[in-house]
Design a protein around this motif. Structure first.
Motif, PDB file in Angstrom:
ATOM      1  N   TYR A   1       1.876 -10.675   3.723  1.00  0.00           N
ATOM      2  CA  TYR A   1       2.283  -9.645   4.693  1.00  0.00           C
ATOM      3  C   TYR A   1       1.650  -8.358   3.947  1.00  0.00           C
ATOM      4  O   TYR A   1       1.551  -8.450   2.654  1.00  0.00           O
ATOM      5  CB  TYR A   1       3.733  -9.217   4.876  1.00  0.00           C
ATOM      6  CG  TYR A   1       4.293 -10.170   5.773  1.00  0.00           C
ATOM      7  CD1 TYR A   1       4.450  -9.703   7.135  1.00  0.00           C
ATOM      8  CD2 TYR A   1       4.562 -11.511   5.368  1.00  0.00           C
ATOM      9  CE1 TYR A   1       5.120 -10.310   8.077  1.00  0.00           C
ATOM     10  CE2 TYR A   1       5.198 -12.308   6.815  1.00  0.00           C
ATOM     11  CZ  TYR A   1       5.448 -11.660   7.823  1.00  0.00           C
ATOM     12  OH  TYR A   1       6.012 -12.424   8.957  1.00  0.00           O
ATOM     13  N   MET A   2       1.299  -7.227   4.669  1.00  0.00           N
ATOM     14  CA  MET A   2       0.909  -6.076   4.153  1.00  0.00           C
ATOM     15  C   MET A   2       1.694  -4.940   4.547  1.00  0.00           C
ATOM     16  O   MET A   2       1.817  -4.762   5.743  1.00  0.00           O
ATOM     17  CB  MET A   2      -0.523  -5.544   4.322  1.00  0.00           C
ATOM     18  CG  MET A   2      -0.777  -4.063   3.701  1.00  0.00           C
ATOM     19  SD  MET A   2      -2.617  -3.650   3.873  1.00  0.00           S
ATOM     20  CE  MET A   2      -2.833  -3.257   5.521  1.00  0.00           C
ATOM     21  N   VAL A   3       2.426  -4.249   3.730  1.00  0.00           N
ATOM     22  CA  VAL A   3       3.378  -3.170   3.911  1.00  0.00           C
ATOM     23  C   VAL A   3       2.808  -1.939   3.389  1.00  0.00           C
ATOM     24  O   VAL A   3       2.604  -1.650   2.113  1.00  0.00           O
ATOM     25  CB  VAL A   3       4.725  -3.583   3.279  1.00  0.00           C
ATOM     26  CG1 VAL A   3       5.797  -2.444   3.418  1.00  0.00           C
ATOM     27  CG2 VAL A   3       5.575  -5.015   3.588  1.00  0.00           C
ATOM     28  N   ILE A   4       2.815  -0.940   3.971  1.00  0.00           N
ATOM     29  CA  ILE A   4       2.468   0.488   4.062  1.00  0.00           C
ATOM     30  C   ILE A   4       3.643   1.247   3.729  1.00  0.00           C
ATOM     31  O   ILE A   4       4.548   1.224   4.838  1.00  0.00           O
ATOM     32  CB  ILE A   4       1.745   0.954   5.032  1.00  0.00           C
ATOM     33  CG1 ILE A   4       0.479  -0.019   5.106  1.00  0.00           C
ATOM     34  CG2 ILE A   4       1.076   2.596   4.523  1.00  0.00           C
ATOM     35  CD1 ILE A   4      -0.399   0.660   6.762  1.00  0.00           C
ATOM     36  N   VAL A   5       3.753   1.998   2.657  1.00  0.00           N
ATOM     37  CA  VAL A   5       5.104   2.947   2.292  1.00  0.00           C
ATOM     38  C   VAL A   5       4.716   4.188   2.123  1.00  0.00           C
ATOM     39  O   VAL A   5       3.684   4.255   1.129  1.00  0.00           O
ATOM     40  CB  VAL A   5       5.985   2.059   1.397  1.00  0.00           C
ATOM     41  CG1 VAL A   5       6.986   3.153   0.813  1.00  0.00           C
ATOM     42  CG2 VAL A   5       6.257   0.708   1.729  1.00  0.00           C
ATOM     43  N   GLY A   6       4.944   5.155   2.753  1.00  0.00           N
ATOM     44  CA  GLY A   6       4.803   6.423   2.286  1.00  0.00           C
ATOM     45  C   GLY A   6       5.324   7.578   3.425  1.00  0.00           C
ATOM     46  O   GLY A   6       5.486   7.392   4.480  1.00  0.00           O
TER      47      GLY A   6
ATOM     48  N   GLY B   1       8.886   4.171   6.089  1.00  0.00           N
ATOM     49  CA  GLY B   1       9.011   5.383   5.365  1.00  0.00           C
ATOM     50  C   GLY B   1       9.074   5.542   3.964  1.00  0.00           C
ATOM     51  O   GLY B   1       9.018   4.618   3.240  1.00  0.00           O
ATOM     52  N   GLU B   2       8.932   6.963   3.595  1.00  0.00           N
ATOM     53  CA  GLU B   2       9.160   7.281   2.180  1.00  0.00           C
ATOM     54  C   GLU B   2      10.378   6.814   1.646  1.00  0.00           C
ATOM     55  O   GLU B   2      11.363   6.568   2.055  1.00  0.00           O
ATOM     56  CB  GLU B   2       8.881   8.640   2.132  1.00  0.00           C
ATOM     57  CG  GLU B   2      10.255   9.279   2.687  1.00  0.00           C
ATOM     58  CD  GLU B   2       9.920  11.089   2.788  1.00  0.00           C
ATOM     59  OE1 GLU B   2      10.445  11.990   2.209  1.00  0.00           O
ATOM     60  OE2 GLU B   2       9.064  11.280   3.740  1.00  0.00           O
ATOM     61  N   MET B   3      10.407   6.728   0.187  1.00  0.00           N
ATOM     62  CA  MET B   3      11.470   5.816  -0.494  1.00  0.00           C
ATOM     63  C   MET B   3      11.617   6.970  -1.775  1.00  0.00           C
ATOM     64  O   MET B   3      10.581   7.387  -2.360  1.00  0.00           O
ATOM     65  CB  MET B   3      11.076   4.508  -0.875  1.00  0.00           C
ATOM     66  CG  MET B   3      10.904   3.560   0.230  1.00  0.00           C
ATOM     67  SD  MET B   3      10.313   1.970  -0.293  1.00  0.00           S
ATOM     68  CE  MET B   3      11.975   1.455  -1.300  1.00  0.00           C
TER      69      MET B   3
ATOM     70  N   LEU C   1       0.886  -1.025  -0.185  1.00  0.00           N
ATOM     71  CA  LEU C   1       0.041  -0.104  -0.110  1.00  0.00           C
ATOM     72  C   LEU C   1       1.040   1.205   0.027  1.00  0.00           C
ATOM     73  O   LEU C   1       1.721   1.504   0.995  1.00  0.00           O
ATOM     74  CB  LEU C   1      -0.890   0.010   1.173  1.00  0.00           C
ATOM     75  CG  LEU C   1      -1.746   1.161   1.496  1.00  0.00           C
ATOM     76  CD1 LEU C   1      -2.659   1.410   0.248  1.00  0.00           C
ATOM     77  CD2 LEU C   1      -2.623   1.182   2.769  1.00  0.00           C
ATOM     78  N   VAL C   2       0.788   1.995  -1.106  1.00  0.00           N
ATOM     79  CA  VAL C   2       1.793   3.061  -1.391  1.00  0.00           C
ATOM     80  C   VAL C   2       1.018   4.546  -1.166  1.00  0.00           C
ATOM     81  O   VAL C   2      -0.342   4.699  -1.723  1.00  0.00           O
ATOM     82  CB  VAL C   2       2.288   3.280  -2.687  1.00  0.00           C
ATOM     83  CG1 VAL C   2       3.100   4.366  -2.876  1.00  0.00           C
ATOM     84  CG2 VAL C   2       3.249   1.883  -2.894  1.00  0.00           C
ATOM     85  N   CYS C   3       1.006   5.227   0.146  1.00  0.00           N
ATOM     86  CA  CYS C   3       0.368   6.403   0.187  1.00  0.00           C
ATOM     87  C   CYS C   3       1.005   7.318   1.396  1.00  0.00           C
ATOM     88  O   CYS C   3       1.762   6.755   2.159  1.00  0.00           O
ATOM     89  CB  CYS C   3      -1.112   5.990   0.564  1.00  0.00           C
ATOM     90  SG  CYS C   3      -1.233   5.166   2.209  1.00  0.00           S
ATOM     91  N   GLY C   4       0.804   8.651   1.211  1.00  0.00           N
ATOM     92  CA  GLY C   4       1.027   9.418   2.409  1.00  0.00           C
ATOM     93  C   GLY C   4       0.079   9.271   3.331  1.00  0.00           C
ATOM     94  O   GLY C   4      -0.965   8.759   3.133  1.00  0.00           O
ATOM     95  N   LEU C   5       0.635   9.386   4.777  1.00  0.00           N
ATOM     96  CA  LEU C   5      -0.241   9.037   5.884  1.00  0.00           C
ATOM     97  C   LEU C   5      -0.983  10.134   6.254  1.00  0.00           C
ATOM     98  O   LEU C   5      -0.869  11.115   6.978  1.00  0.00           O
ATOM     99  CB  LEU C   5       0.847   8.524   7.006  1.00  0.00           C
ATOM    100  CG  LEU C   5       1.733   7.721   6.824  1.00  0.00           C
ATOM    101  CD1 LEU C   5       2.551   7.110   8.112  1.00  0.00           C
ATOM    102  CD2 LEU C   5       0.948   6.157   6.209  1.00  0.00           C
ATOM    103  N   ARG C   6      -2.408  10.129   5.672  1.00  0.00           N
ATOM    104  CA  ARG C   6      -3.212  11.304   6.153  1.00  0.00           C
ATOM    105  C   ARG C   6      -4.747  10.384   5.720  1.00  0.00           C
ATOM    106  O   ARG C   6      -4.687   9.238   5.155  1.00  0.00           O
ATOM    107  CB  ARG C   6      -3.229  12.462   4.859  1.00  0.00           C
ATOM    108  CG  ARG C   6      -3.193  12.152   3.444  1.00  0.00           C
ATOM    109  CD  ARG C   6      -2.709  13.279   2.621  1.00  0.00           C
ATOM    110  NE  ARG C   6      -2.700  13.146   1.126  1.00  0.00           N
ATOM    111  CZ  ARG C   6      -3.614  13.726   0.447  1.00  0.00           C
ATOM    112  NH1 ARG C   6      -4.452  14.586   0.643  1.00  0.00           N
ATOM    113  NH2 ARG C   6      -3.288  13.344  -0.925  1.00  0.00           N
TER     114      ARG C   6
END
Length: 370
Positions: A198-203, A228-230, A170-175
């Motif tokens: 697994y679910m990985v949240i990146v952003g 974190g962001e990449m 899941l790619v998103c800014g944390l908002r």
């Protein structure tokens, strides 16, 4: 021509990537494009000073409210690119809507990423029908060849063997509008049944208060990781290694992450909201889910049906290559900015309510849809 471009430039966000790409398109045509973060300014008077200091002849803004509000009343021609939250969220708020009304009256043109976005804009602003165009985002992916999947898994504290591993990204800014916690509980339950998923949240951490909530929740959720962001090239390589790209947003304009996953030949699972449904045809170019339970059902189906995965990947790749041409996007913005150039030579922006004598609807090429 010297052009000021206002956008929200949080690093590694979709808006920042889009703004950088559009700037490159304009500079390739010989213009000087001065890209500034809209959040660094409070009022049009500050922008007036900047325009004078930089000798700018025209302007462009990404996001009708955040960027456009800073251009109202200034004596330079400008154009607008709708962002997504301006149409899906801000247009429903009275005070912001009034500001956006005035901005769109003055704008020489406005660009929507999808036909549903244009229809929504025309519903709010019927008077602007002749100046709103559809131009999809141009997609070009560049995975970092040196990216290490093994090192990423170690940093994510995922100890499962890579041979059996299934990572949903899941790619998103944390908002809040991105709703990164929407699937956490359901996915965690699935992980406890099947430890290889697994679910990985990146952003990036966009909203500090909301970020703390996300971190606290993820720490308690088995099978869910938060990174974190990449840099974009690393992110593209990460997407390429995952089993699927996930989008759980409450609302979307046009998700570049979805289109990039399609281009990288990775299947997409997206929440069934209008912006996502405009890109993802269920069962053809991806899978759409209405709630967390349906997401789990579809995810299980995807990992157990390689024929379905192959079909989604092939259709998604073809969709992006047919609808999201980087070169067509470049031609479009270069043509639109010529209209600003012509207006600047005649003495600036039209007064509110005045129709430009050479509206873009009369002369822009066929790739635009006025």
């Amino acid at each position: 021509m010297r052009l000021l471009f206002l956008a929200v430039l949080r690093p590694h966000t979709g808006n920042a990537v889009t703004a950088g790409r559009v700037r490159d398109h304009l500079e390739a045509a010989g213009h000087v494009c001065i890209l500034k973060d809209a959040f660094d300014f409070e009022s049009p008077s500050e922008i007036a000073g900047l325009l004078a200091a930089e000798s700018c002849e025209a302007a462009l803004a990404l996001h009708l409210y955040r960027g456009g509000r800073l251009l109202q009343g200034l004596q330079v021609p400008f154009g607008i690119i709708f962002g997504g939250t301006d149409l899906n969220e801000d247009a429903n708020q009275g005070e912001k809507k009034q500001v956006m009304d005035r901005v769109l009256e003055e704008a020489r043109f406005a660009v929507a990423f999808t036909e549903p976005m244009r229809e929504r804009a025309q519903m709010y602003w019927p008077h602007a029908k002749g100046k709103i165009y559809v131009q999809s985002q141009g997609i070009a992916t560049m995975p970092n060849a040196a990216f290490s999947w093994t090192c990423f898994l170690q940093r994510s504290d995922i100890k499962q063997s890579a041979d059996n591993l299934r990572v949903f990204l899941l790619v998103c800014g944390l908002r809040q509008v991105k709703d990164p916690l929407y699937l956490v509980d359901a996915f965690s339950e699935w992980h406890q049944e099947e430890p290889s998923v697994y679910m990985v949240i990146v952003g990036p951490e966009v909203d500090p208060v909301f970020t703390r909530k996300v971190k606290a929740r993820v720490e308690r959720a088995a099978g869910v990781r938060l990174m974190g962001e990449m840099p974009q090239e690393d992110l593209h390589a990460l997407v390429k290694n995952c089993s699927a790209l996930v989008n759980s947003s409450i609302s979307e304009g046009m998700s570049a992450a979805i289109l990039e996953a399609m281009d990288l030949e990775v299947p997409v699972l997206a929440r069934n909201v209008p912006g996502n449904a405009a890109l993802v045809q269920h069962g053809v170019t991806g899978l759409l889910f209405a709630d967390p339970q349906e997401f789990i059902q579809l995810a299980k189906r995807l990992v157990s049906d390689p024929v379905l995965e192959k079909e989604l990947v092939a259709n998604g790749r073809e969709y992006v290559r047919s609808h999201n041409s980087w070169r067509v996007e470049r031609d479009t913005y270069q043509q639109l900015v010529r209209k600003l150039e012509g207006a600047a030579e005649r003495g600036g922006s039209p007064r509110p309510g005045q129709t430009p004598r050479d509206s873009p609807a009369q002369s822009i090429g066929c790739q635009l849809q006025p």
